[in-house]
Design a protein around this motif. Sequence first.
Motif, short mmCIF file in Angstrom:
data_model
loop_
_atom_site.label_atom_id
_atom_site.label_comp_id
_atom_site.label_asym_id
_atom_site.label_seq_id
_atom_site.Cartn_x
_atom_site.Cartn_y
_atom_site.Cartn_z
N PHE A 64 0.80 -1.22 0.00
CA PHE A 64 0.00 0.00 0.00
C PHE A 64 0.83 1.28 0.00
N ALA A 65 2.08 1.20 0.32
CA ALA A 65 2.91 2.40 0.38
C ALA A 65 3.84 2.50 -0.81
N SER A 66 3.53 1.80 -1.89
CA SER A 66 4.40 1.88 -3.06
C SER A 66 4.23 3.25 -3.72
N HIS A 67 5.31 3.74 -4.26
CA HIS A 67 5.31 5.06 -4.88
C HIS A 67 5.10 4.91 -6.38
N SER A 68 3.92 4.51 -6.76
CA SER A 68 3.63 4.39 -8.18
C SER A 68 2.79 5.57 -8.62
N LYS A 69 2.92 5.91 -9.89
CA LYS A 69 2.15 7.02 -10.43
C LYS A 69 0.69 6.60 -10.57
N PRO A 70 -0.21 7.52 -10.43
CA PRO A 70 -1.62 7.20 -10.70
C PRO A 70 -1.82 6.85 -12.18
N GLN A 71 -2.90 6.20 -12.49
CA GLN A 71 -3.17 5.73 -13.85
C GLN A 71 -3.25 6.90 -14.83
N ALA A 72 -3.83 8.01 -14.43
CA ALA A 72 -3.96 9.16 -15.33
C ALA A 72 -2.59 9.72 -15.72
N GLU A 73 -1.68 9.80 -14.77
CA GLU A 73 -0.35 10.31 -15.07
C GLU A 73 0.39 9.36 -16.01
N ARG A 74 0.20 8.06 -15.84
CA ARG A 74 0.85 7.11 -16.73
C ARG A 74 0.33 7.25 -18.16
N ALA A 75 -0.99 7.43 -18.28
CA ALA A 75 -1.58 7.57 -19.62
C ALA A 75 -1.10 8.87 -20.27
N ARG A 76 -1.01 9.95 -19.51
CA ARG A 76 -0.52 11.22 -20.04
C ARG A 76 0.93 11.11 -20.46
N ALA A 77 1.73 10.41 -19.67
CA ALA A 77 3.14 10.25 -20.01
C ALA A 77 3.29 9.40 -21.26
N TYR A 78 2.41 8.43 -21.47
CA TYR A 78 2.50 7.58 -22.66
C TYR A 78 2.11 8.36 -23.90
N THR A 79 1.06 9.17 -23.80
CA THR A 79 0.62 9.92 -24.98
C THR A 79 1.57 11.05 -25.32
N SER A 80 2.25 11.59 -24.33
CA SER A 80 3.15 12.70 -24.60
C SER A 80 4.51 12.25 -25.11
N SER A 81 4.83 10.98 -24.95
CA SER A 81 6.13 10.53 -25.43
C SER A 81 6.04 10.20 -26.91
N GLU A 82 6.74 10.97 -27.72
CA GLU A 82 6.68 10.79 -29.16
C GLU A 82 7.93 10.16 -29.71
N ASP A 83 8.84 9.74 -28.84
CA ASP A 83 10.08 9.15 -29.33
C ASP A 83 9.97 7.64 -29.50
N GLY A 84 8.78 7.07 -29.32
CA GLY A 84 8.58 5.65 -29.54
C GLY A 84 9.03 4.77 -28.39
N VAL A 85 9.19 5.30 -27.21
CA VAL A 85 9.61 4.50 -26.05
C VAL A 85 8.37 3.98 -25.35
N LEU A 86 8.33 2.69 -25.17
CA LEU A 86 7.21 2.08 -24.46
C LEU A 86 7.49 2.07 -22.96
N GLU A 87 6.42 2.15 -22.18
CA GLU A 87 6.58 2.10 -20.73
C GLU A 87 6.17 0.72 -20.24
#
Length: 99
Positions: A64-87
Amino acid sequence: MINANMTTNGLGGGGSFFGSVKRLFAVIATFAVGALVLMAAGVVAIATAIVGLIIACVAMFMRFASHSKPQAERARAYTSSEDGVLEARRTARGWKVDG
């Protein structure tokens, strides 16, 4: 006729008073050793239970104390990355690549 004298080293071992005292001490010592064995088993059981609870608490804390990003931030980071790097993210069954 055979006469069996049950004394040992003059302290008595048969039906004498000293023989009875020796048997009484032997019985008391037997019960004392048995009680010590039971107490040691109880201490080991309690220590095992405490260690199990500590492991469970640490596992819950890590879950429960893991420092993971919320789902919305992950989706935003995926759409904003245009260099073709997968997460990728770690799951219980291994790694999962988003996208």
